[in-house]
Design an enzyme around this catalytic site. Sequence first.
Site, PDB file in Angstrom:
ATOM      1  N   LYS B  97       0.880  -1.172   0.000  1.00  0.00           N
ATOM      2  CA  LYS B  97       0.000   0.000   0.000  1.00  0.00           C
ATOM      3  C   LYS B  97       0.915   1.219   0.000  1.00  0.00           C
ATOM      4  O   LYS B  97       1.564   1.517   1.000  1.00  0.00           O
ATOM      5  CB  LYS B  97      -0.927   0.007   1.216  1.00  0.00           C
ATOM      6  CG  LYS B  97      -1.866   1.210   1.203  1.00  0.00           C
ATOM      7  CD  LYS B  97      -2.586   1.415   2.511  1.00  0.00           C
ATOM      8  CE  LYS B  97      -3.131   2.831   2.547  1.00  0.00           C
ATOM      9  NZ  LYS B  97      -3.613   3.201   3.885  1.00  0.00           N
ATOM     10  N   GLY B 158      -7.995   9.885   8.953  1.00  0.00           N
ATOM     11  CA  GLY B 158      -8.346  10.058  10.357  1.00  0.00           C
ATOM     12  C   GLY B 158      -9.400  11.119  10.628  1.00  0.00           C
ATOM     13  O   GLY B 158      -9.779  11.329  11.777  1.00  0.00           O
ATOM     14  N   ALA B 184      -9.345   5.992   3.591  1.00  0.00           N
ATOM     15  CA  ALA B 184      -9.191   7.185   4.442  1.00  0.00           C
ATOM     16  C   ALA B 184     -10.439   8.054   4.452  1.00  0.00           C
ATOM     17  O   ALA B 184     -11.067   8.279   3.420  1.00  0.00           O
ATOM     18  CB  ALA B 184      -8.006   8.036   4.017  1.00  0.00           C
ATOM     19  N   GLY B 185     -10.770   8.521   5.638  1.00  0.00           N
ATOM     20  CA  GLY B 185     -11.843   9.496   5.798  1.00  0.00           C
ATOM     21  C   GLY B 185     -13.199   8.916   6.134  1.00  0.00           C
ATOM     22  O   GLY B 185     -14.126   9.658   6.448  1.00  0.00           O
ATOM     23  N   ASN B 206      -9.767   2.234   9.078  1.00  0.00           N
ATOM     24  CA  ASN B 206      -8.969   2.032  10.286  1.00  0.00           C
ATOM     25  C   ASN B 206      -9.540   2.845  11.448  1.00  0.00           C
ATOM     26  O   ASN B 206     -10.197   2.316  12.330  1.00  0.00           O
ATOM     27  CB  ASN B 206      -7.502   2.386  10.039  1.00  0.00           C
ATOM     28  CG  ASN B 206      -6.603   1.981  11.204  1.00  0.00           C
ATOM     29  OD1 ASN B 206      -7.063   1.707  12.311  1.00  0.00           O
ATOM     30  ND2 ASN B 206      -5.329   1.933  10.984  1.00  0.00           N
TER      31      ASN B 206
END
Lengths: 70, 256
Positions: B97, B158, B184-185, B206
């Site tokens: 990644k 995040g 992400a986001g 995550n």
Amino acid sequence: MTSIAIILNGAEMTVETTSLAQLLADRGVDERQRFVAVAVNNLVMPRSEWASVRLAAGDRVEIVQPMKGG
Amino acid sequence: MDDPFNLGGERFASRLLMGSAGFPNQQVMLDALDASGAEIVTVAIRRINLSGQHEETAAVLGARGRLLPNTAGCYTARDAVLTAQLAREALGTNWIKLEVIGDRHTLYPDVPELLAAAGELVQAGFVVLPYCNDDPITCRKLADLGCAAVMPLAAPIGSGMGLINRYNLAIIRDRIEVPVVVDAGIGTASDAAIALELGCDAVLVNSAIAKARRPVLMADAMRRAVEAGRLAWRAGRIPQLHHAEASSPEAGLIGT
């Protein structure tokens, strides 16, 4: 006993060996250990070569492993 | 396997990828991974602790899923390429990644460095999965370089802001033939569902799981949301109209 100054994981230090394998062993890393990788001067050293790599003064050694991350 | 997710020449049942950072503790992380159904879990590559305390992350996560190393924290193509090479040596995988970050405040990709690293790693035989802007042009270039997928951000890493520009993601989905993994986001389950409803192939989550008040419940919610979103995409949503369209029959009304 040979002393050389190297940069290990970003920290300058004097070590008592020029053998990469010995340096790693002193840090608790042996060639059977999984999930670890080593670079010297930005070149990855496959573990099959650890025993034959000789370090020189000023070498930059990186020892890394996987950690939690996104 | 019904409707498998094809990535890098392999087939997966789950369209949810999970990151392993920031969980309250390791047991919660493992329970969340189980609840998420994710088969791919990301890890970072970092210097070992020289005092001899070695991490067990790779062993415990690797027993439960496929480890996908990232190049998080790299700001140059050179550092990202070296990190990918170290990851390949440490984990025995040529999947990476790829993250090349532009600045600490936004954690947006540095696109020229990202493209340079992607090209170099593809040439070196890596399966490159690049974290990138939600920019159709950048995604086009990454796909043309031979990346195995594109991983556009929904919002800053995040931030939990959800899909800030879903229309860009829809354009990317329409125009790019490699898998689109929204990375992400994501903030909550509906964000993940919308990404799949738009036709994106998968999401990587995550913080939305790890930082939830109850991470294992959120992992379960994400799993269901991804499944629901995918089903809705396959089913095909109805057209959006600016006026009503009666659903009950108009014939046979009383009083006429």
